[in-house]
Design an enzyme around this catalytic site. Structure first.
Site, PDB file in Angstrom:
ATOM      1  N   HIS A 187      12.008   2.840 -32.091  1.00  0.00           N
ATOM      2  CA  HIS A 187      11.762   1.523 -32.671  1.00  0.00           C
ATOM      3  C   HIS A 187      12.521   0.447 -31.921  1.00  0.00           C
ATOM      4  CE1 HIS A 187      10.313   3.871 -36.163  1.00  0.00           C
ATOM      5  NE2 HIS A 187       9.438   2.885 -36.140  1.00  0.00           N
ATOM      6  N   GLU A 428     -19.645   5.745 -16.948  1.00  0.00           N
ATOM      7  CA  GLU A 428     -18.857   5.821 -15.725  1.00  0.00           C
ATOM      8  C   GLU A 428     -19.487   6.735 -14.680  1.00  0.00           C
ATOM      9  OE1 GLU A 428     -14.834   7.092 -16.653  1.00  0.00           O
ATOM     10  OE2 GLU A 428     -15.525   8.525 -18.127  1.00  0.00           O
ATOM     11  N   ASP A 452     -14.205   4.974 -12.319  1.00  0.00           N
ATOM     12  CA  ASP A 452     -15.013   6.124 -11.921  1.00  0.00           C
ATOM     13  C   ASP A 452     -16.410   5.702 -11.487  1.00  0.00           C
ATOM     14  OD1 ASP A 452     -13.424   8.450 -12.027  1.00  0.00           O
ATOM     15  OD2 ASP A 452     -13.353   8.286 -14.206  1.00  0.00           O
ATOM     16  N   CYS A 499     -13.868  -1.198 -19.678  1.00  0.00           N
ATOM     17  CA  CYS A 499     -12.465  -0.812 -19.845  1.00  0.00           C
ATOM     18  C   CYS A 499     -11.825  -0.356 -18.539  1.00  0.00           C
ATOM     19  CB  CYS A 499     -12.297   0.237 -20.930  1.00  0.00           C
ATOM     20  SG  CYS A 499     -13.125   1.776 -20.551  1.00  0.00           S
TER      21      CYS A 499
END
Ligand code: PEP
Ligand code: MG
Length: 542
Positions: A187, A428, A452, A499
């Site tokens: 944390h 991809e 890719d 992405c």
């Protein structure tokens, strides 16, 4: 002197080094005669510690948000744990010892127990038990809270920093912090990222005391700490810091603003992550969601297959931290460059075109089902979507859906709650592009993996440095494919995003908007830069 460490947040800090003075929790064992009075002393110290945590929670809530403030609620709950309380009071009564000693011993025992656990999340709770025990001891010893700091902002050096110590720091006086211990998943690291200050962990601060008061530089991008830098280094870093701050200042103004073009077109801007720890960075950069959680990193980090429980906890934590924002988890994309010994994969001539990703999952269904169970169980705690890598056929998608139906039936039978997650695939491979009209009928969304897709379209190994100069994601063939996928997707009400790394390429942002992309998912630190670009575009001008 130059010391290397692991960065938990980027940025540059220049200033004096100050060794964080740990409060002295040296505890002596003292024989107690009136044990009942000692139990009462402990009970009131515990209550006082809880009051302190309430104050800390409120402070953290304002400064770093609810999700990160939660740790103090957790600490309060830990102080109410019956086993913990009983261990201390029993020790006071049976061994006739002082409350400080009983608390310290119980804290050590519990921390030892947590450290020995298999689950990484639980292991990290060892620091929390020590933290709450030290708090109670401080109250018992009548110590005052926090470190007194001078007026000059400093680079804090510490063995380790507990979350409560981190949040208590007067932020206007801390330029950066550097610790010898700590993990990126703690944390404390999360708080550092949210606090937006450069921070390093794992730095070999061997002569900590000797460094106190010396001049230093923290490079949170490179993960380096300079102690007493020479003049040349100092000048270089002063310049870099100025440039860095200028950029950050401008970008910070974009937080909370829409990803909208001058003529009103909006697009979703999500972030790519590889681990639970990256979520803080996603939040710090104001991403609208997570567009790609590369789940295979969980497998790469492990010595053996991560269990359903380990995976469930990771996905759940991400979903909860994102507090209802979309989290797209990509199922295991192992193989090719991402090799894991315990999978026992054979060596292949052409691994990028080999036994990888969804091919492994559809072949070794037990691994796939474990992951899907973990994802579906976690879906209950937020807004999770699932995405499948390396798809080349409609048959694969149909098979995946059958397995999902089996997983859901199992969960129903076991009465385990889940939500109906959105299903998507990565585009991809050129095959997926060419049949995207058919695939669009099967799924809710497409996310184009340009890394890719470029490799397979241009027949250029993305790993081969010799071919770097001709690995061109801007190739007309790739760009045409992107356009084709958006068009085919939209005909079937299937939303389309990117992405791969190309999504963050701001020289193409306008083109992506014109093609009609619904989403771009980029590395967290690029969110505000891409937002900046989107807000400068006017699609009505040609
Ligand atoms: C891609 O191929 O573009 C992608 C996003 O996946 P990865 O880089 O993990 O292969
Ligand atoms: Mg890929």
């Amino acid at each position: 002197m130059l010391l290397k460490g692991k960065s938990v947040f980027g940025g540059i800090a220049i200033g004096r080094l100050s060794v964080y003075g740990k409060k002295d929790h040296q505890v002596k064992r003292i024989k107690i005669h009136d044990t009942e009075a000692e139990v009462i002393r402990f009970t009131s110290a515990r209550e006082k510690a809880k009051d302190q945590l309430t104050v800390l929670y409120d402070k953290a809530l304002k400064e770093v948000g609810e999700v990160n403030a939660m740790i103090f609620e957790v600490h309060k709950m830990m102080l109410d744990d019956l086993d913990y309380i009983e261990s201390i009071t029993n020790m006071i009564r049976s061994q006739e010892v002082n409350a400080e000693f009983a608390t310290a011993t119980t804290g050590d025992n519990f921390a030892g127990m947590f450290s020995a656990m298999e689950d990484e999340y639980m292991r990290e709770r060892a620091a929390d038990v020590r933290d709450i025990s030290n708090r109670v001891i401080s109250v018992l010893q009548g110590a005052s809270e926090g470190k007194e700091m001078g007026d000059e902002p400093v680079i804090l050096l510490a063995e380790d920093l507990a979350p409560s110590e981190t949040v208590q720091l007067d932020k206007s006086k801390v330029l950066s912090f550097v610790t010898r211990k700590g993990s990126t998943n703690s944390h404390t690291a999360i708080l550092a990222r949210t606090m937006n200050i450069p921070a390093l962990i794992g730095v070999s601060l061997d002569n900590l005391e000797e460094m106190d008061g010396k001049w230093g530089i923290v490079d949170g991008y490179e993960g380096t700490l300079y102690v007493e830098p020479d003049r040349e280094t100092l000048l270089r870093y002063e310049k870099l810091k100025e440039e860095d701050e200028q950029k950050k200042r401008l970008l910070q103004e974009l937080k909370g603003k829409d990803n909208v073009t001058l003529d009103g077109k909006k697009i979703h801007l999500y972030a790519n992550i590889g681990s639970v720890a990256d979520v803080a960075n996603v939040l710090a950069n104001d991403a609208g969601g997570i567009g790609l959680f590369r789940s295979e990193f969980l497998f790469l980090e492990s010595e053996d297959f991560p269990t359903e429980e380990v995976q469930f906890n990771a996905y759940k934590t991400v979903a909860e931290n994102m507090a209802g924002k979309k989290v797209i988890i990509r199922t295991l994309d192992i193989g090719a460059d991402k090799q894991v010994d315990y999978f026992g994969l054979e060596k292949e001539e052409n691994p990028a075109m080999g036994y990888r990703a969804i091919r492994i999952c559809l072949d070794r269904k037990e691994i796939f089902k474990t992951q899907l169970r973990a994802i579906y169980r976690a879906s209950y705690y937020g807004t999770i979507s699932i995405m499948f890598p390396m798809i080349i056929s409609v048959r694969e998608v149909k098979e995946i859906k059958e397995i999902i139906a089996e997983v859901k039936a199992e969960l129903d039978q076991e009465n385990l709650p889940y939500k109906d997650a959105e299903i998507g695939i990565m585009i991809e491979t050129p095959a997926a592009v060419m049949i995207s009209d058919l695939l669009a009928k099967e799924v809710d969304f497409f996310s184009i993996g340009t890394n890719d897709l470029t490799q397979y379209t241009l027949a250029i190994d993305r790993q081969n440095p010799k071919l770097d100069s001709i690995y061109d994601s801007h190739h007309e063939a790739v760009l045409r494919m992107l356009k084709m996928v958006v068009e085919n997707g939209h005909k079937e009400d299937c939303w389309v995003g990117i992405c791969g790394e190309l999504g963050a390429d701001t020289t193409l942002t306008e083109e992506f908007l014109r093609m009609g992309f619904d989403e771009l998912s980029v590395t967290p630190s690029m969110i505000l830069k891409v937002r900046d670009k989107i807000r400068s575009v006017n699609l009505s001008l040609k």
